[in-house]
Design a protein around this motif. Structure first.
Motif: not given
Ligand SMILES: Nc1ncnc2c1ncn2[C@@H]1O[C@H](COP(=O)(O)OP(=O)(O)OP(=O)(O)O)[C@@H](O)[C@H]1O
Ligand SMILES: [Mg+2]
Lengths: 337, 280
Positions: A318-337
């Motif tokens: 669970d916590s690994l998946m959470k970390l993973f999806s957070e990281a994904k989100k962050n990366r996507r956010g970084g790409e957009r800005s």
């Protein structure tokens, strides 16, 4: 006679002579102030151990201090695991709970009453606190499995119908096949014998069930069924259950509370989240922590923000998946800005 | 029960401990013979002194030795009392010391009682010091096997007996520990060995005896398999890890015993010749 000298005993004597850290020794040397804090303290404990010191062979050259200033509460209705390395005093501790052994110093309270208040009534305590000893398969003696499970209830003087009901109930919890009931206990496999012995104590319906290494020497499947049966017993009857074990893995999976013993003392006790949050300490005293906890600790050391004290694969996932999806989100956010 | 020291072997550093166990067996037998040869006050005094000399030589605390004597105190007291009342001095002019109803006590009776006491004491101390206190049971078995080997010629299975004894000795502590465990386990199931009629208590032992026998047979089975796996096939052609060898001290020890017996016989003869004090 030299060939028979108990090697285990000798190594332990050496051990007691070397000074070791005393986490909770407060004024026990002179025996005056029993100021040891009670571990895992609660309001109305099912069992409370008060400042217990227990010696084997007191006054002989072979004196061993098997329990050292143990003060501990066992919560009613919970499944408590007792864990510790070989020779840390686990078996000694559980034999005090039903009066098979008596500590020279300290008290054992069952529902707030000293079990030795009336030594003649100790038999009654043994019906209330059922103890399955280490390697219980060697205590079987009756002609049939049924008669062996019924031995305890029969000693209690119960009527025959009651005995029958209890035997079948206990056999179901312990995983003894109904087909085995009329067999001789000597014709069973080791694991089956173990289950019969456990059923023999469960059939007495003790308020507190204590099992010393119930799964030692069994295969993973056998371990699982035994622990599952014990947990069912705990959940369905509401009885307090204590399990002694070497295996952190099993403790993590089945227990509510965990008591950790090391060098004749209670090192820590509390609910399992608290204990496993201190997994690094457990490792320093040489206890095996669950593999998944070890992995999470390594990840934390490597800089991953994992929560401490994960002890099941599911929680870790669970916590690994959470970390993973957070990281994904962050990366996507970084790409957009 | 675990603290119970099995056997009486008391480790110390003395000549008696170092002696060859075979020599010690021979000495012990000779010592018993010597104690039976004693006939008069002087030889008994010598016997008494020799017992304490042995204790000094063995370097075993007097307290430890006397502990084994204590176990025999009842028998010793009984034989002594019996002798005091039983012995009738038939010599001319012998007057009873005490005369009361049918009881007559003579001085001779008192002497006899003392003789018997010294004899039992010396036998217990002597065999104890030569055998049980200074020799491990395993060494003793080795010695017996070696001494009885000539009997193998007439088809007595000496090696088998020795092996049986070794194994029995080895398993006594194990079985005691096991008994204790099984008793605890049955007590946890409500067994009660201490109250009720004799019949009830005897019946309460069944749950102990059956598992005990079961595990003894299991152990025997496993041991037999283990021994066979290591190619054990009886005594023939078997060599020993510890080979027994006689040393000078062993011959000296046996020489001392022979001198001791000679001294006792001399005292007996002199006593008879010159009518010294009381004789048996
Ligand atoms: N009957 C006995 N006589 C003397 N010492 C004993 C006895 N039983 C246990 N001990 C000693 O007391 C200490 C605690 O033993 P205990 O059996 O309680 O350990 P344990 O934690 O149950 O170990 P294990 O995991 O091996 O079962 C050990 O040092 C042991 O050597
Ligand atoms: Mg144990």
């Amino acid at each position: 006679m030299t060939p028979f000298i108990n090697v285990r005993k000798i190594t332990i004597i050496k051990k007691t002579k070397t000074p070791r850290p005393n986490p909770s020794a407060v004024g026990t040397e002179n025996g005056a102030a029993p100021a040891v804090p009670i571990m895992n303290q609660t309001e109305n404990p099912k069992i409370r151990l008060e400042n217990i010191n227990y010696y084997y062979g007191k006054g002989t050259p072979f004196e061993v201090k098997a329990l050292d200033a143990v003060s501990l509460d066992i919560h009613g209705g919970k499944l408590t695991g007792i864990i510790g390395h070989t020779g840390s005093g686990k078996s000694t501790l559980v034999q005090l709970l039903n009066g098979l052994a008596r500590a020279g110093e300290g008290r054992v309270l069952l529902d707030g009453v000293d079990i030795w208040a009336d030594p003649k009534e100790i038999g009654r305590v043994r019906y209330r606190v059922g103890l399955v000893m280490q390697y219980p398969e060697y205590q079987l003696f009756e002609e049939t499995v049924y008669a062996d499970i019924a031995y305890g209830p029969r000693n209690m003087g119960l009527p025959e119908e009651e005995i029958q009901a209890r035997v079948h109930e206990a056999a179901a919890f312990a995983g003894v096949d109904a087909a085995l009931m009329e067999k001789s206990p000597f014709d069973l496999s080791g694991g089956q014998k173990r289950r019969v012995a456990i059923a023999g104590i469960m059939a007495m319906r003790p308020e507190v069930l204590v099992l010393d290494e119930p799964a030692a020497g069994l295969d993973p499947q056998g371990r699982h069924t035994i622990f599952q049966g014990i947990r069912d017993y705990n959940r369905k009857t509401g009885c307090t259950v204590l399990i002694v074990s070497h295996s952190m893995e099993d403790m993590a999976q089945y227990c509510d509370d965990v008591v950790v013993m090391a060098h004749s003392r209670v090192l820590m006790a509390g609910d399992r989240d608290h204990i496993f949050a201190r997994a690094d300490e457990l490792e320093t005293v040489g206890l095996d922590i669950p593999q998944i906890t070890k992995l999470c600790l390594l990840l934390r050391e490597g800089g991953m923000p994992m929560p401490a004290g994960l002890y099941t694969v599911e929680a870790a996932e669970d916590s690994l998946m959470k970390l993973f999806s957070e990281a994904k989100k962050n990366r996507r956010g970084g790409e957009r800005s | 029960m675990k603290g119970f020291a099995f056997g009486q072997y008391y480790p110390a550093n003395s000549v008696l401990h170092r002696m060859d166990p075979r020599a010690k067996v021979i000495c012990a037998v000779a010592y018993i013979v010597a104690s039976f040869l004693c006939k008069n006050t002087f030889s008994f005094v010598l016997l008494f002194v020799s017992a304490f000399a042995l204790i000094l030589i063995s370097r075993i605390p007097l307290k430890v030795v006397l502990r084994s004597v204590r176990a025999l105190i009842f028998i010793m007291a009984f034989t002594a009392v019996l002798n005091i009342f039983w012995i009738v001095d038939t010599a001319e002019g012998a007057v009873p010391l005490v005369e009361f109803w049918i009881i007559k006590i003579y001085t001779k009776g008192l002497y006899h009682a003392a003789f018997i006491l010294v004899r039992i004491l010396a036998m217990v101390i002597g065999t104890g010091l030569f055998l049980t206190y200074t020799t491990t049971p395993i060494a003793l078995t080795d010695a017996l096997e070696s001494l009885l080997r000539p009997l193998a010629k007439i088809k007595v299975p000496v090696h088998a007996f020795a092996m049986m004894m070794t194994i029995a000795l080895r398993f006594i502590p194990t079985i005691m520990e096991e008994t204790e465990k099984i008793m605890s386990a049955q007590k946890a199931r409500g067994a009660d060995f201490t109250t009720g009629s004799l019949a009830k208590r005897a019946k309460a032992l069944i749950p102990i005896i059956i598992p005990l026998f079961a595990s003894a047979f299991r152990r025997a089975d496993e041991l037999a398999t283990a021994m066979e796996c290591r190619c054990y096939h009886g005594g023939e052609g078997r060599t020993k890890l510890r080979i027994l060898r006689y040393h000078a001290r062993d011959f000296l020890g046996m020489l001392w015993i022979i001198l001791f017996i000679a001294a006792i016989v001399t005292l007996n003869i002199l006593g008879a010749r010159f009518g010294w004090l009381y004789t048996m």
